[in-house]
Write a protein that holds these residues in place. Structure first.
Motif, mmCIF file in Angstrom:
data_model
loop_
_atom_site.group_PDB
_atom_site.id
_atom_site.type_symbol
_atom_site.label_atom_id
_atom_site.label_comp_id
_atom_site.label_asym_id
_atom_site.label_seq_id
_atom_site.Cartn_x
_atom_site.Cartn_y
_atom_site.Cartn_z
ATOM 1 N N HIS A 279 0.797 -1.225 0.000
ATOM 2 C CA HIS A 279 0.000 0.000 0.000
ATOM 3 C C HIS A 279 0.832 1.278 0.000
ATOM 4 O O HIS A 279 0.271 2.372 0.027
ATOM 5 N N GLY A 280 2.160 1.157 -0.023
ATOM 6 C CA GLY A 280 3.004 2.340 -0.047
ATOM 7 C C GLY A 280 3.230 2.854 -1.456
ATOM 8 O O GLY A 280 2.607 2.385 -2.420
ATOM 9 N N PRO A 281 4.141 3.792 -1.627
ATOM 10 C CA PRO A 281 4.378 4.409 -2.937
ATOM 11 C C PRO A 281 4.990 3.463 -3.969
ATOM 12 O O PRO A 281 4.855 3.694 -5.169
ATOM 13 N N CYS A 282 5.656 2.397 -3.521
ATOM 14 C CA CYS A 282 6.316 1.495 -4.479
ATOM 15 C C CYS A 282 5.359 0.478 -5.090
ATOM 16 O O CYS A 282 5.592 -0.012 -6.195
ATOM 17 N N GLN A 283 4.302 0.119 -4.379
ATOM 18 C CA GLN A 283 3.274 -0.797 -4.878
ATOM 19 C C GLN A 283 3.868 -2.080 -5.463
ATOM 20 O O GLN A 283 3.649 -2.430 -6.624
ATOM 21 N N TYR A 284 4.630 -2.796 -4.638
ATOM 22 C CA TYR A 284 5.133 -4.109 -5.033
ATOM 23 C C TYR A 284 3.935 -5.050 -5.197
ATOM 24 O O TYR A 284 3.100 -5.159 -4.300
ATOM 25 N N THR A 285 3.873 -5.727 -6.335
ATOM 26 C CA THR A 285 2.687 -6.510 -6.683
ATOM 27 C C THR A 285 3.058 -7.950 -6.999
ATOM 28 O O THR A 285 3.968 -8.211 -7.792
ATOM 29 N N GLN A 286 2.347 -8.885 -6.383
ATOM 30 C CA GLN A 286 2.572 -10.299 -6.650
ATOM 31 C C GLN A 286 2.390 -10.628 -8.125
ATOM 32 O O GLN A 286 1.595 -9.994 -8.823
ATOM 33 N N THR A 287 3.112 -11.652 -8.563
ATOM 34 C CA THR A 287 2.943 -12.193 -9.916
ATOM 35 C C THR A 287 2.654 -13.688 -9.782
ATOM 36 O O THR A 287 3.541 -14.520 -9.972
ATOM 37 N N PRO A 288 1.415 -14.061 -9.443
ATOM 38 C CA PRO A 288 1.095 -15.472 -9.176
ATOM 39 C C PRO A 288 1.379 -16.401 -10.347
ATOM 40 O O PRO A 288 1.644 -17.587 -10.144
ATOM 41 N N ASP A 289 1.319 -15.879 -11.573
ATOM 42 C CA ASP A 289 1.589 -16.729 -12.730
ATOM 43 C C ASP A 289 3.082 -16.949 -12.944
ATOM 44 O O ASP A 289 3.480 -17.726 -13.816
ATOM 45 N N GLU A 290 3.913 -16.267 -12.153
ATOM 46 C CA GLU A 290 5.362 -16.445 -12.219
ATOM 47 C C GLU A 290 5.864 -16.689 -10.800
ATOM 48 O O GLU A 290 6.244 -15.764 -10.087
ATOM 49 N N PRO A 291 5.851 -17.925 -10.336
ATOM 50 C CA PRO A 291 6.197 -18.212 -8.943
ATOM 51 C C PRO A 291 7.634 -17.844 -8.621
ATOM 52 O O PRO A 291 8.487 -17.783 -9.511
#
Length: 239
Positions: free
Chosen positions: A34-46
Motif C-alpha cells: 500500500h506504499g508508494p512502491c506498490q510491489y505486486t505479486q505475480t502469481p503466474d510467475e512463482p
C-alpha cells in the motif's frame, strides 16, 4: 516473461520471472503493498526462492547511498546503491539481499556486442527466467547522455560501471539486474540504481576476458553463458 535490452545492433533478452511467498489464492487478485512502491505479486510467475513482499513504508528512503559487499567466485563485486536515483529499486534489492535471495546464485548471461557489454545476474534458477514473485514500477533515468554510437539520438549511454535493472517491459522489475563492463547504447528503459566499485570493474574485466561459452550452433558467440562461472557467493548490505 522475457525482458529485453535493445542495443543499436542486437536485441538482448534479459529474462526475469516473478512470484511471492504469499501466493494469491485461486481467483483472488494479486496482493499489492500500500506504499508508494506498490510491489505486486505475480502469481503466474512463482518465486525462484520464497521471499515476502518488500516493506513499503509511506516515505520510502530516498537519500544517501548504501554499500553492498558482493564476493563472487571470480573476485569482489562491490556495489553502491543510490537511493535518490531509484528508492523503490534500492528498497527491493536490499530486501532480497537481507533474505539471502541472491546468495549462491550464478550470473547467467554475458554479452559482448560492440554496443552492449553487460553481465546479467539475479536469477536463482540460473536460467534467466527466475524472479522474486513480485514486480514493481520503473524509476527510469532522465540524466543519461546520448550514446555517441547512435545516430538516431534515441539511445542513451549506460556507461561502464553502471548497475541497472533488467525488465520485461514497463513496470516489470523483479530481481534480475545487469552490470555494465563497457560503455553501452540502450534506450533509457532500464532503471539505474547504483554503480560498481573499482575492484568490481576489475572482476568484470576478468569475466569478460574469459569470453562466452561456445555452442554447436555458434562457436564464437557474443551473447550467452560466461565461460568463467561467476557465482555471487553472498550479497551483504552495509546496513
Amino acid at each position: 516473461m522475457k525482458r529485453a535490452l535493445i542495443s543499436a545492433s542486437a536485441a538482448v533478452a534479459l529474462v526475469v520471472s516473478g512470484g511471492s511467498v504469499a501466493t494469491a489464492s485461486d481467483g483472488a487478485p494479486p496482493r499489492t503493498t500500500h506504499g508508494p512502491c506498490q510491489y505486486t505479486q505475480t502469481p503466474d510467475e512463482p518465486p525462484a526462492r520464497r521471499v515476502p513482499l518488500p516493506p513499503d513504508p509511506r516515505r520510502t528512503p530516498s537519500r544517501g547511498t548504501v554499500d553492498v559487499a558482493v564476493p563472487t567466485s571470480q573476485g569482489p563485486l562491490p556495489l553502491s546503491l543510490d537511493r535518490a536515483k531509484a528508492p523503490c529499486t534500492v528498497q527491493s534489492f536490499l530486501h532480497l539481499a537481507r533474505h539471502g535471495f541472491y546468495n549462491r546464485t550464478v550470473c547467467h548471461r554475458l554479452t559482448a556486442y560492440p554496443t552492449l557489454k553487460v553481465l546479467q545476474c539475479g536469477d536463482p534458477t540460473g536460467t534467466g527466467e527466475g524472479g522474486p514473485g513480485y514486480k514493481y514500477k520503473d524509476e527510469l533515468p532522465v540524466d543519461l547522455p546520448p550514446a555517441p554510437t547512435d545516430p538516431t539520438g534515441t539511445r542513451r549511454l549506460y556507461a561502464r560501471g553502471v548497475l541497472a535493472m533488467a525488465n520485461a517491459g514497463p513496470d516489470t522489475n523483479g530481481s534480475q539486474f545487469f552490470v555494465v563492463y563497457g560503455d553501452s547504447a540502450l534506450r533509457p528503459n532500464y532503471t539505474v540504481f547504483g554503480t560498481v566499485g573499482a575492484d568490481g570493474l576489475q572482476t568484470l574485466d576478468n569475466v569478460a576476458a574469459g569470453g562466452i561459452e561456445p555452442t554447436a550452433e555458434d562457436p564464437a558467440p557474443v551473447d550467452g553463458t560466461p565461460a568463467l562461472r561467476t557465482e555471487l557467493l553472498r550479497v551483504r548490505p552495509s546496513c
